[in-house]
Design a protein around this motif. Structure first.
Motif, PDB file in Angstrom:
ATOM      1  N   SER A 171      50.901 -28.151 -16.671  1.00  0.00           N
ATOM      2  CA  SER A 171      51.389 -27.732 -17.991  1.00  0.00           C
ATOM      3  C   SER A 171      52.842 -27.305 -17.904  1.00  0.00           C
ATOM      4  O   SER A 171      53.291 -26.761 -16.888  1.00  0.00           O
ATOM      5  CB  SER A 171      50.530 -26.597 -18.554  1.00  0.00           C
ATOM      6  N   THR A 172      53.579 -27.565 -18.982  1.00  0.00           N
ATOM      7  CA  THR A 172      54.992 -27.208 -19.043  1.00  0.00           C
ATOM      8  C   THR A 172      55.188 -26.044 -20.019  1.00  0.00           C
ATOM      9  O   THR A 172      54.554 -26.004 -21.074  1.00  0.00           O
ATOM     10  CB  THR A 172      55.842 -28.397 -19.521  1.00  0.00           C
ATOM     11  N   PRO A 173      56.068 -25.099 -19.685  1.00  0.00           N
ATOM     12  CA  PRO A 173      56.325 -23.965 -20.581  1.00  0.00           C
ATOM     13  C   PRO A 173      57.227 -24.353 -21.743  1.00  0.00           C
ATOM     14  O   PRO A 173      57.756 -25.476 -21.788  1.00  0.00           O
ATOM     15  CB  PRO A 173      57.025 -22.955 -19.657  1.00  0.00           C
ATOM     16  N   ALA A 174      57.400 -23.458 -22.682  1.00  0.00           N
ATOM     17  CA  ALA A 174      58.259 -23.682 -23.843  1.00  0.00           C
ATOM     18  C   ALA A 174      59.687 -23.959 -23.390  1.00  0.00           C
ATOM     19  O   ALA A 174      60.191 -23.333 -22.455  1.00  0.00           O
ATOM     20  CB  ALA A 174      58.229 -22.465 -24.764  1.00  0.00           C
ATOM     21  N   GLY A 175      60.339 -24.912 -24.062  1.00  0.00           N
ATOM     22  CA  GLY A 175      61.748 -25.185 -23.791  1.00  0.00           C
ATOM     23  C   GLY A 175      62.027 -25.900 -22.487  1.00  0.00           C
ATOM     24  O   GLY A 175      63.185 -25.952 -22.053  1.00  0.00           O
ATOM     25  N   GLN A 176      61.008 -26.471 -21.843  1.00  0.00           N
ATOM     26  CA  GLN A 176      61.227 -27.171 -20.581  1.00  0.00           C
ATOM     27  C   GLN A 176      60.441 -28.475 -20.562  1.00  0.00           C
ATOM     28  O   GLN A 176      59.600 -28.729 -21.416  1.00  0.00           O
ATOM     29  CB  GLN A 176      60.822 -26.280 -19.406  1.00  0.00           C
ATOM     30  N   ARG A 177      60.724 -29.299 -19.563  1.00  0.00           N
ATOM     31  CA  ARG A 177      60.027 -30.562 -19.397  1.00  0.00           C
ATOM     32  C   ARG A 177      59.794 -30.792 -17.910  1.00  0.00           C
ATOM     33  O   ARG A 177      60.364 -30.098 -17.073  1.00  0.00           O
ATOM     34  CB  ARG A 177      60.838 -31.718 -20.003  1.00  0.00           C
ATOM     35  N   ALA A 178      58.962 -31.776 -17.590  1.00  0.00           N
ATOM     36  CA  ALA A 178      58.669 -32.036 -16.181  1.00  0.00           C
ATOM     37  C   ALA A 178      58.331 -33.505 -15.972  1.00  0.00           C
ATOM     38  O   ALA A 178      57.909 -34.200 -16.904  1.00  0.00           O
ATOM     39  CB  ALA A 178      57.508 -31.165 -15.716  1.00  0.00           C
ATOM     40  N   LYS A 179      58.507 -33.962 -14.733  1.00  0.00           N
ATOM     41  CA  LYS A 179      58.181 -35.330 -14.355  1.00  0.00           C
ATOM     42  C   LYS A 179      57.089 -35.289 -13.289  1.00  0.00           C
ATOM     43  O   LYS A 179      57.199 -34.561 -12.307  1.00  0.00           O
ATOM     44  CB  LYS A 179      59.428 -36.036 -13.810  1.00  0.00           C
ATOM     45  N   ILE A 180      56.025 -36.077 -13.498  1.00  0.00           N
ATOM     46  CA  ILE A 180      54.891 -36.087 -12.577  1.00  0.00           C
ATOM     47  C   ILE A 180      54.614 -37.527 -12.152  1.00  0.00           C
ATOM     48  O   ILE A 180      54.695 -38.448 -12.967  1.00  0.00           O
ATOM     49  CB  ILE A 180      53.614 -35.537 -13.250  1.00  0.00           C
ATOM     50  N   ARG A 181      54.276 -37.697 -10.893  1.00  0.00           N
ATOM     51  CA  ARG A 181      53.836 -39.019 -10.417  1.00  0.00           C
ATOM     52  C   ARG A 181      52.358 -38.917 -10.063  1.00  0.00           C
ATOM     53  O   ARG A 181      51.963 -38.121  -9.214  1.00  0.00           O
ATOM     54  CB  ARG A 181      54.640 -39.463  -9.192  1.00  0.00           C
ATOM     55  N   LEU A 182      51.537 -39.716 -10.746  1.00  0.00           N
ATOM     56  CA  LEU A 182      50.102 -39.697 -10.496  1.00  0.00           C
ATOM     57  C   LEU A 182      49.769 -40.499  -9.237  1.00  0.00           C
ATOM     58  O   LEU A 182      50.606 -41.206  -8.685  1.00  0.00           O
ATOM     59  CB  LEU A 182      49.344 -40.262 -11.698  1.00  0.00           C
ATOM     60  N   HIS A 183      48.520 -40.389  -8.823  1.00  0.00           N
ATOM     61  CA  HIS A 183      48.117 -40.959  -7.537  1.00  0.00           C
ATOM     62  C   HIS A 183      48.134 -42.481  -7.517  1.00  0.00           C
ATOM     63  O   HIS A 183      48.168 -43.095  -6.449  1.00  0.00           O
ATOM     64  CB  HIS A 183      46.730 -40.427  -7.170  1.00  0.00           C
ATOM     65  N   TYR A 196      59.531 -24.638 -28.604  1.00  0.00           N
ATOM     66  CA  TYR A 196      59.994 -23.345 -28.093  1.00  0.00           C
ATOM     67  C   TYR A 196      58.994 -22.209 -28.302  1.00  0.00           C
ATOM     68  O   TYR A 196      59.310 -21.055 -28.027  1.00  0.00           O
ATOM     69  CB  TYR A 196      61.338 -22.976 -28.738  1.00  0.00           C
ATOM     70  N   ASP A 197      57.804 -22.529 -28.795  1.00  0.00           N
ATOM     71  CA  ASP A 197      56.740 -21.536 -28.952  1.00  0.00           C
ATOM     72  C   ASP A 197      57.217 -20.329 -29.757  1.00  0.00           C
ATOM     73  O   ASP A 197      57.177 -19.181 -29.293  1.00  0.00           O
ATOM     74  CB  ASP A 197      56.228 -21.084 -27.574  1.00  0.00           C
ATOM     75  N   ILE A 198      57.695 -20.599 -30.959  1.00  0.00           N
ATOM     76  CA  ILE A 198      58.201 -19.538 -31.823  1.00  0.00           C
ATOM     77  C   ILE A 198      57.814 -19.847 -33.266  1.00  0.00           C
ATOM     78  O   ILE A 198      57.626 -21.002 -33.637  1.00  0.00           O
ATOM     79  CB  ILE A 198      59.747 -19.424 -31.689  1.00  0.00           C
TER      80      ILE A 198
END
Length: 227
Positions: free
Chosen positions: A19-31, A174-176
Motif C-alpha cells: 500500500s502507498t501513503p497519501a501523496g506518494q507513489r511506488a513501483k512494484i515488480r511482481l514475481h 492526499y487523504d484530506i
C-alpha cells in the motif's frame, strides 16, 4: 509516512499486500515480471506465486500495469466493481474502493472488462481506448491526451477539468477533506500540471492565480474550506 508491505498465508499460497501513503507513489515488480505503478493511497494484493489458469491480483486505488506476456495464463485485475483480463499489455486502472468512479485506459495490447460473476458479457478494448463507468453503464471512447498518466512520474495533470473534479482527485490522493463553498468555482475548468511531492496547498495556490478564491485549512480536522 511509509509504504506498507504485509504477507499473509491462505492455504498453500502466501499473499502479499503493498500500500502507498497519501501523496506518494511506488513501483512494484511482481514475481512473473509484471511491473505495477501504484498511485497515492492505493493497495495491491497478490500471491507470492501464480498458480493455476490465471494470474489474479486485487486493486483498490489507481495503478498502471505493464503485464508480462503469457499466452497460457491470462492476467486478471480484480476491483470492487469490475474485473479486467489481459495477456500482455500496458493499461491504467482507476478504481478506489467506495467511490463511484471506475476507468481503464489501454495503451498497448488488448483487454476485456466484465463483472466478476458474468465474464460472458464483456467490453473489449483496443489501444488508445478509454472505458469509464457512468451511472452503472460502461462507456468507451478514444484517448485524446495521455497527460493523465503522468502521475507515474510524480506529476498530476489536468486538461480542461472542472474544479470540482480536481478537488475530488486531490481529496483521494492526499487523504484530506476539501469543502467548496463557492459553487460557481466548482464548475470552472482548469488545465495544469503539478508535482505530487509539492502537496495539495501548492496545487490550490497555483489555481488561485487563474481564478480568485480563498481557502483556510483546519489542521486538527485535516480539512480545507474554499470560498
Amino acid at each position: 509516512m511509509s509504504y506498507q508491505h504485509q504477507t499473509t498465508v491462505t492455504g498453500a499460497v502466501a499473499f502479499e499486500e503493498f500500500s502507498t501513503p497519501a501523496g506518494q507513489r511506488a513501483k512494484i515488480r511482481l514475481h512473473d515480471g509484471t511491473v505495477v505503478w501504484l498511485n497515492a493511497r492505493s493497495i495491491l494484493r497478490y500471491p507470492n506465486q501464480f498458480i493455476g489458469a490465471e494470474r489474479k491480483v486485487e486493486l483498490e486505488g489507481e495503478a498502471f500495469f505493464e503485464v508480462a506476456r503469457n499466452e497460457e495464463v491470462p492476467f486478471v485485475v480484480a476491483t470492487e466493481k469490475l474485473d479486467i483480463k489481459v495477456l500482455g499489455t500496458k493499461f491504467n486502472v482507476f478504481a478506489y474502493k467506495g467511490k463511484n468512479e471506475f476507468s481503464t485506459a489501454l495503451i498497448e495490447g488488448s483487454v476485456k472488462i466484465y463483472k466478476p460473476d458474468n465474464e460472458s458479457v464483456a467490453m473489449y478494448m483496443n489501444p488508445n481506448d478509454f472505458a469509464e463507468l457512468k451511472e452503472g453503464r460502461l462507456e468507451k471512447r478514444r484517448i485524446g491526451n495521455t497527460d493523465f498518466l503522468l502521475w507515474k512520474e510524480g506529476i498530476y495533470a489536468f486538461d480542461d477539468v472542472s474544479f470540482s473534479e480536481i478537488i475530488s482527485k486531490l481529496e483521494l490522493y492526499y487523504d484530506i477533506t476539501i469543502d467548496i463553498k463557492n459553487r460557481k468555482l466548482g464548475e470552472y475548468k482548469f488545465s495544469g500540471k503539478f508535482r505530487q511531492r509539492d502537496g495539495v496547498e501548492s496545487v490550490l495556490k497555483a489555481l488561485q492565480k487563474i481564478y480568485r478564491f480563498s481557502y483556510t485549512k483546519d489542521e486538527e480536522l485535516n480539512k480545507i474550506t474554499i470560498r
